[in-house]
Design a protein around this motif. Structure first.
Motif, PDB file in Angstrom:
ATOM      1  N   GLY A 196       0.791  -1.225   0.000  1.00  0.00           N
ATOM      2  CA  GLY A 196       0.000   0.000   0.000  1.00  0.00           C
ATOM      3  C   GLY A 196       0.824   1.275   0.000  1.00  0.00           C
ATOM      4  N   ARG A 197       2.152   1.152   0.008  1.00  0.00           N
ATOM      5  CA  ARG A 197       3.010   2.340  -0.097  1.00  0.00           C
ATOM      6  C   ARG A 197       3.109   2.755  -1.549  1.00  0.00           C
ATOM      7  NH1 ARG A 197       8.903   3.333  -0.622  1.00  0.00           N
ATOM      8  NH2 ARG A 197       9.354   1.096  -0.641  1.00  0.00           N
ATOM      9  N   GLU A 198       2.740   4.003  -1.838  1.00  0.00           N
ATOM     10  CA  GLU A 198       2.744   4.512  -3.214  1.00  0.00           C
ATOM     11  C   GLU A 198       1.984   3.528  -4.106  1.00  0.00           C
ATOM     12  OE1 GLU A 198       6.524   6.130  -4.427  1.00  0.00           O
ATOM     13  OE2 GLU A 198       7.055   6.602  -2.353  1.00  0.00           O
ATOM     14  N   ARG A 199       2.634   2.945  -5.137  1.00  0.00           N
ATOM     15  CA  ARG A 199       1.923   2.029  -6.043  1.00  0.00           C
ATOM     16  C   ARG A 199       2.416   0.588  -5.851  1.00  0.00           C
ATOM     17  NH1 ARG A 199       1.802   4.260 -12.050  1.00  0.00           N
ATOM     18  NH2 ARG A 199       0.066   2.775 -12.137  1.00  0.00           N
ATOM     19  N   LEU A 200       2.742   0.247  -4.641  1.00  0.00           N
ATOM     20  CA  LEU A 200       3.286  -1.075  -4.344  1.00  0.00           C
ATOM     21  C   LEU A 200       2.246  -1.949  -3.657  1.00  0.00           C
ATOM     22  CD1 LEU A 200       6.711   0.112  -2.851  1.00  0.00           C
ATOM     23  CD2 LEU A 200       6.162  -0.377  -5.247  1.00  0.00           C
ATOM     24  N   ALA A 201       2.298  -3.241  -3.929  1.00  0.00           N
ATOM     25  CA  ALA A 201       1.420  -4.196  -3.261  1.00  0.00           C
ATOM     26  C   ALA A 201       2.187  -5.486  -3.019  1.00  0.00           C
ATOM     27  CB  ALA A 201       0.168  -4.469  -4.090  1.00  0.00           C
ATOM     28  N   TYR A 202       1.825  -6.141  -1.933  1.00  0.00           N
ATOM     29  CA  TYR A 202       2.515  -7.369  -1.561  1.00  0.00           C
ATOM     30  C   TYR A 202       1.784  -8.588  -2.099  1.00  0.00           C
ATOM     31  CZ  TYR A 202       5.542 -10.496   1.020  1.00  0.00           C
ATOM     32  OH  TYR A 202       6.468 -11.443   1.330  1.00  0.00           O
ATOM     33  N   ALA A 203       2.571  -9.539  -2.614  1.00  0.00           N
ATOM     34  CA  ALA A 203       2.045 -10.825  -3.056  1.00  0.00           C
ATOM     35  C   ALA A 203       2.654 -11.929  -2.208  1.00  0.00           C
ATOM     36  CB  ALA A 203       2.353 -11.069  -4.526  1.00  0.00           C
ATOM     37  N   VAL A 204       1.807 -12.712  -1.555  1.00  0.00           N
ATOM     38  CA  VAL A 204       2.274 -13.944  -0.923  1.00  0.00           C
ATOM     39  C   VAL A 204       2.757 -14.841  -2.059  1.00  0.00           C
ATOM     40  CG1 VAL A 204       1.601 -15.930   0.462  1.00  0.00           C
ATOM     41  CG2 VAL A 204       0.654 -13.662   0.978  1.00  0.00           C
ATOM     42  N   THR A 205       4.041 -15.180  -2.050  1.00  0.00           N
ATOM     43  CA  THR A 205       4.690 -15.740  -3.232  1.00  0.00           C
ATOM     44  C   THR A 205       5.174 -17.161  -2.967  1.00  0.00           C
ATOM     45  OG1 THR A 205       5.342 -13.518  -3.945  1.00  0.00           O
ATOM     46  CG2 THR A 205       6.511 -15.371  -4.943  1.00  0.00           C
ATOM     47  N   VAL A 206       4.332 -18.117  -3.314  1.00  0.00           N
ATOM     48  CA  VAL A 206       4.686 -19.531  -3.210  1.00  0.00           C
ATOM     49  C   VAL A 206       5.388 -19.928  -4.510  1.00  0.00           C
ATOM     50  CG1 VAL A 206       3.773 -21.875  -2.984  1.00  0.00           C
ATOM     51  CG2 VAL A 206       2.705 -19.980  -1.718  1.00  0.00           C
ATOM     52  N   ARG A 207       6.624 -20.369  -4.432  1.00  0.00           N
ATOM     53  CA  ARG A 207       7.356 -20.715  -5.654  1.00  0.00           C
ATOM     54  C   ARG A 207       6.527 -21.677  -6.517  1.00  0.00           C
ATOM     55  NH1 ARG A 207      12.288 -19.841  -7.239  1.00  0.00           N
ATOM     56  NH2 ARG A 207      12.686 -20.265  -9.396  1.00  0.00           N
ATOM     57  N   PHE A 208       6.302 -22.853  -6.016  1.00  0.00           N
ATOM     58  CA  PHE A 208       5.293 -23.781  -6.505  1.00  0.00           C
ATOM     59  C   PHE A 208       5.156 -24.878  -5.465  1.00  0.00           C
ATOM     60  CE2 PHE A 208       7.826 -26.901  -9.476  1.00  0.00           C
ATOM     61  CZ  PHE A 208       8.962 -26.818  -8.691  1.00  0.00           C
ATOM     62  N   ALA A 209       4.097 -25.645  -5.548  1.00  0.00           N
ATOM     63  CA  ALA A 209       3.763 -26.578  -4.474  1.00  0.00           C
ATOM     64  C   ALA A 209       4.930 -27.480  -4.064  1.00  0.00           C
ATOM     65  CB  ALA A 209       2.545 -27.400  -4.871  1.00  0.00           C
TER      66      ALA A 209
END
Length: 437
Positions: A196-209
């Motif tokens: 939420g800072r400026e134009r940034l958003a966080y993604a929970v990033t699971v490489r793959f299962a």
């Protein structure tokens, strides 16, 4: 190439052939009312936001750039790309799992070094801008510092960026594994500082299962349930060998996709790359949860992963965006990616129009990410993420363009024959960030 850091003028007008979309075009329809093409129009930008478009010259109160005879598009949105993998793009001779072990993991290991992460983030984002991509959903590495570097570099450039540290606590080399407790702590800290800072958003990033234990997947799902504004990104059903491996690791799951669904990772802000080897039940789950597929045709062809059924996904109510998947993909150029997308569909007995391709990289991607009020089209009040392109560069493209008979033929020739060499300028929120020398 020339990377710019200039501030946006208070009032900027760009003249050219404005092309964007007001809705999703129908599959295989070339005369589609969703296409909005306005030749020789001025795009009006005030304080970084689009305020309108008109045929008449806006007058002396505007900083004017006349690009008559050129194409003006919304900046492309790349919904699946790996920043550290620029270092291994165009690596020879491997399918997905071998490719990860041989090329990707060694490259990502270097990003534990803060200076490597900082330099790499800047190089990567400047390369996106030099290819006409102004927003992206990006994988860094498992190292917290690599995510920090990407967030800071994107903020410096004013870009819309969605990223998050990679989660990977098994089946990866030393130096590329985390653990559930430390990974959760890192995620929460990154979310607090950047989401939420400026134009940034966080993604929970699971490489793959396969590279996350059930405990880590459960932790990732809990993060998503705790904050519905978070994104999630991962890979699914890219390669048949990978699908077979997932079935052995998760014998209780109905399918690869079900591994994610049962822990709460599928939701309207979930981005799943590839999705080639899904069945009808999987597609119904995607439609029900609102999760969307990032189609990566260049990567799928290069790694021999398979042919994605795009119209089948659309028919099931699944949203589809376009993505480069560099370094499995061979170029950051969205046009090259879409040209490969046409070839994939041709091998499936389908025909992808230029409209379907370009929509998936602009408005369609923005809608799939819930960002249509901010970017992806030229509607009033959107931020002016805008790129100016030459319709043709070189005698072959110029000759072909001179013989096009209608708007779709012209757009299709451009999509097929152009690349980053056609890019004249990239603007982010009205500020010039790249200009061709």
């Amino acid at each position: 190439m020339t990377n710019q850091r200039s501030a946006a003028p208070a009032r900027l007008a760009l003249k050219g052939d404005l092309l964007d979309f007001t809705a999703a075009p129908q599959w295989a329809r070339v005369d589609d009312p969703a296409v909005r093409l306005r030749p020789d129009h001025w795009l009006l930008i005030e304080h970084g936001r689009i305020v309108g478009a008109q045929a008449d010259d806006p007058g002396d109160g505007w900083a004017r750039e006349d690009h008559a005879g050129r194409l003006i598009l919304p900046g492309f949105v790349d919904t699946h790309v790996h920043s550290p993998q620029l270092d291994v793009i165009a690596s020879y001779g491997a399918e997905l799992l071998d490719w990860l072990e041989t090329y990707t993991f060694p490259a990502e290991g270097r990003y534990a070094d803060p200076e490597v992460a900082r330099v790499g983030a800047g190089r990567f984002l400047d390369a996106l801008l030099a290819h006409g991509t102004t927003s992206a959903v990006v994988y860094p590495t498992v190292h917290k510092v690599s995510a920090d570097a990407l967030f800071d570099a994107a903020a410096e450039r004013g870009m819309r960026l969605i990223t998050g540290k990679v989660l990977m606590d098994r089946h990866a080399p030393d130096g590329l594994r985390d653990d559930v407790v430390q990974a959760e702590r890192d995620c929460l800290d990154l979310i607090a500082r950047h989401h939420g800072r400026e134009r940034l958003a966080y993604a929970v990033t699971v490489r793959f299962a396969p590279t996350s234990t059930p405990e880590q997947l459960a932790m990732a799902g809990a993060l998503c349930r705790a904050d519905a504004s978070l994104y999630m990104q991962t890979h699914v059903a890219e390669n048949r060998g990978e699908v077979e491996w997932v079935a052995k690791l998760f014998p209780d799951a109905r399918s690869y996709l079900d591994v994610y669904d049962r822990v709460g990772l599928l939701h309207p802000r979930a981005v799943l790359a590839h999705g080639i080897w899904l069945d009808d039940t999987d597609r119904r789950v995607l439609a029900r949860t609102g999760a969307h597929l990032a189609h990566c045709p260049s990567s799928n062809l290069f790694l021999g992963s398979g042919l994605f059924d795009w119209p089948g996904a659309l028919a099931a109510g699944v949203r589809v965006s376009a993505a480069s998947d560099v370094g499995g993909g061979t170029s950051l150029s969205t046009q090259r990616t879409l040209a490969d997308g046409y070839k994939v569909q041709s091998l499936n007995g389908q025909r992808m129009t230029a409209w379907s391709g370009l929509h998936a990289a602009t408005l369609g991607a923005a809608q799939a990410l819930g960002l249509e009020r901010e970017l992806g089209h030229f509607g009033a009040a959107t931020l002016a993420d805008v790129c100016v392109w030459d319709w043709a560069v070189g005698p072959v493209a110029e000759g072909r363009m001179a013989l096009t008979r209608d708007a779709h033929e012209r757009a299709f020739a451009w999509m097929t024959l152009s690349d980053e060499r056609n890019l004249v300028a990239s603007y982010v929120a009205g500020a010039l960030r790249y200009r061709r020398p």
